[in-house]
Design an enzyme around this catalytic site. Sequence first.
Site, mmCIF file in Angstrom:
data_model
loop_
_atom_site.group_PDB
_atom_site.id
_atom_site.type_symbol
_atom_site.label_atom_id
_atom_site.label_comp_id
_atom_site.label_asym_id
_atom_site.label_seq_id
_atom_site.Cartn_x
_atom_site.Cartn_y
_atom_site.Cartn_z
ATOM 1 N N ASP A 267 -0.008 4.730 4.242
ATOM 2 C CA ASP A 267 0.078 4.015 2.969
ATOM 3 C C ASP A 267 0.077 2.506 3.191
ATOM 4 O OD1 ASP A 267 0.864 3.939 -0.034
ATOM 5 O OD2 ASP A 267 2.433 2.761 0.925
ATOM 6 N N HIS A 268 0.817 2.043 4.194
ATOM 7 C CA HIS A 268 0.885 0.610 4.467
ATOM 8 C C HIS A 268 -0.424 0.078 5.054
ATOM 9 C CE1 HIS A 268 5.581 0.410 4.592
ATOM 10 N NE2 HIS A 268 5.101 0.895 3.458
ATOM 11 N N ASP A 269 -1.263 0.970 5.573
ATOM 12 C CA ASP A 269 -2.562 0.548 6.087
ATOM 13 C C ASP A 269 -3.558 0.294 4.962
ATOM 14 O OD1 ASP A 269 -4.197 0.151 8.569
ATOM 15 O OD2 ASP A 269 -5.422 1.717 7.646
ATOM 16 N N THR B 167 -6.331 -4.074 3.335
ATOM 17 C CA THR B 167 -7.708 -3.605 3.237
ATOM 18 C C THR B 167 -7.665 -2.160 2.768
ATOM 19 O OG1 THR B 167 -7.799 -2.782 5.504
ATOM 20 C CG2 THR B 167 -8.368 -5.093 5.148
ATOM 21 N N ASP C 198 -8.272 1.357 8.706
ATOM 22 C CA ASP C 198 -8.877 0.578 9.787
ATOM 23 C C ASP C 198 -7.856 -0.026 10.745
ATOM 24 O OD1 ASP C 198 -7.711 -1.281 8.150
ATOM 25 O OD2 ASP C 198 -9.532 -2.432 7.741
ATOM 26 N N SER D 185 -5.378 -2.008 9.942
ATOM 27 C CA SER D 185 -4.896 -3.328 9.533
ATOM 28 C C SER D 185 -3.376 -3.379 9.493
ATOM 29 C CB SER D 185 -5.470 -3.713 8.166
ATOM 30 O OG SER D 185 -5.100 -2.780 7.170
ATOM 31 N N GLU E 36 11.213 -1.742 7.797
ATOM 32 C CA GLU E 36 11.917 -1.100 6.682
ATOM 33 C C GLU E 36 12.815 0.040 7.141
ATOM 34 O OE1 GLU E 36 9.408 0.182 3.521
ATOM 35 O OE2 GLU E 36 9.201 -1.834 2.668
ATOM 36 N N HIS F 34 8.071 10.215 -1.075
ATOM 37 C CA HIS F 34 9.496 9.869 -1.112
ATOM 38 C C HIS F 34 10.364 11.096 -1.374
ATOM 39 C CE1 HIS F 34 8.239 5.507 -2.321
ATOM 40 N NE2 HIS F 34 8.165 5.715 -1.022
#
Length: 567
Positions: A65-67, A137, A141, A143, A208, A309
Amino acid sequence: MQMVNVEIHQLQNCNNISGINRPRMSKRGSQLPSARMVSLEIHRPYYRSDSKFSVMLAIWGQFLDHDITATALNKKLNGSSISCCQENLIRSPECFPVFLEQSDPFAQFNVTCMEFVRAAASPKCCLGPREQMNQATAFIDGSVIYGVDESLVNSLRTMSRGLLKMIVTKNNKTLLPLSEDMNDGCNREEEKRKGKYCFATGDSRANENLHLTSMHLIWARQHNLLANTLFELNPHWSDEVIFQETRKIIGAQMQHITYNEFLPIIIGRELMKRHHLLPIVNNNFSIYNESVDPSIANEFASSVFRFAHTLIPGIVKLLRNDTSSPEFIQMRKMLFDPFNLYDEGQLDGTLKGAINSSIESSDQYFSDELKSHLFERKNDPLSVICGLDLVSLNIQRGRDHGLAGYTSWKEFCGLGKSTSFNDLTFIMDPSSLNNIRAVYRDVEDIDLYTGGLSEKPLKENLLGPTFTCLILDQFKRLKFGDRFWYENPKVFTLTQLNEIRKTSLAGIICSNSDNIGTIQPLVMESWKDQNRDVSCLKIPSPNLSMWKESLEHMNIPTNKFNVKVIT
């Protein structure tokens, strides 16, 4: 139950039915029920584990998700955070706090407001609906490891042999580079005095929780492992060539793990097969379509993909090599507390504990750790009593982004129009529907997050039909709309691609943990007869010799020439 219909919108961006100038209102034009009330009445604490899958499933979901998604929040002109719940202050127009009822459990501590700042609006050249920006992005990839702008990427590089910066501790542990900013929301003075800092990575959210920081660490180590191997194979390559080729392989490995291990659990292998989402076995993938928009849909980022979650357990297991002596820790104590990674055995214990712990069931119920103790601050007495409620914040974010209600998305997915609560009888369990009736005045008022989580799961699937439909849509577009997709022709040679197909999250963990020697081949699934621990030596891994470049030798003539110097 009706079949999920994704054919009607497989090439569309779902933003076409979301995004308005102000937060969503009820059908009658009045305020919706408080997000906190919805959380308390519908998403109650209830503990029911799902023994088929491990906590590593949720960890990979957050890392992924954070990517691909990062919502930008409004800030003051000086870059500081906006406060929305302080008394006697003029509230910023970008505030959208969650107000608590007098009957709220937190009311006894005089807490009447939960902080919430609206997402920053995306700049537009004309008046129109407010839309939000994605700071990541959209493509898978890597990121999240490297960052999205050149200055951040360069700050994480050594600029030598394609390597990322790392630190080596006194006990010879290789860790992520340090973030020494004491105002980053993670660093603490008491840890600084011990010489311990939080970590710097390509994504500001890396600290986090301990699970997430551990995932960042093993992937940074994986980058350097690949870069060192490529340098040995091709010592004539420049730093830039090694770095970019390594990053290209890392992105491909993340794509392969997502579509080979993660998504078959989330949306089902049969549905993936029908929509050509499973990795190809011995050939290239050639269905790239330049008309497909791979950008992240608003409802996916701000609501649907936050389903994970509900999988997070309240108590987390830490497991050393001695599996008979597990340790347990409350989830709240893992938040913004990555300092344990400095200690011997903590990385392996965190990873093995996640692999050997079951997720909570995917449903509308949540652990109280997420509903009452999120981001508690140890030195703030009130915060220790009353943390944030993640469920309320998720619902409020969907309203902030102006997402259409649940029934609009249900109809969008070909699941029929709902004009009354009775129309949901066959798609939701009775207790969920009764609670929804008690809170919402009209069926069209139901928030997407609440309605989607309350659906009965599809057969052999974690999620109900609406969330399955919207997740399927997003990951189809991420694959079909990416011209650099790892299976596309000319991205890798076929021999290189076949090596990348040997990638597994188990293999990444084996290669980059401290001392893990045995592991389950499928780390997102629970231990069972077909998924027993095996030696890490038996876990396949890519052979990078396929990246060795053959230099063409130039034929130099041996004839002697007479050279006459003219003066």
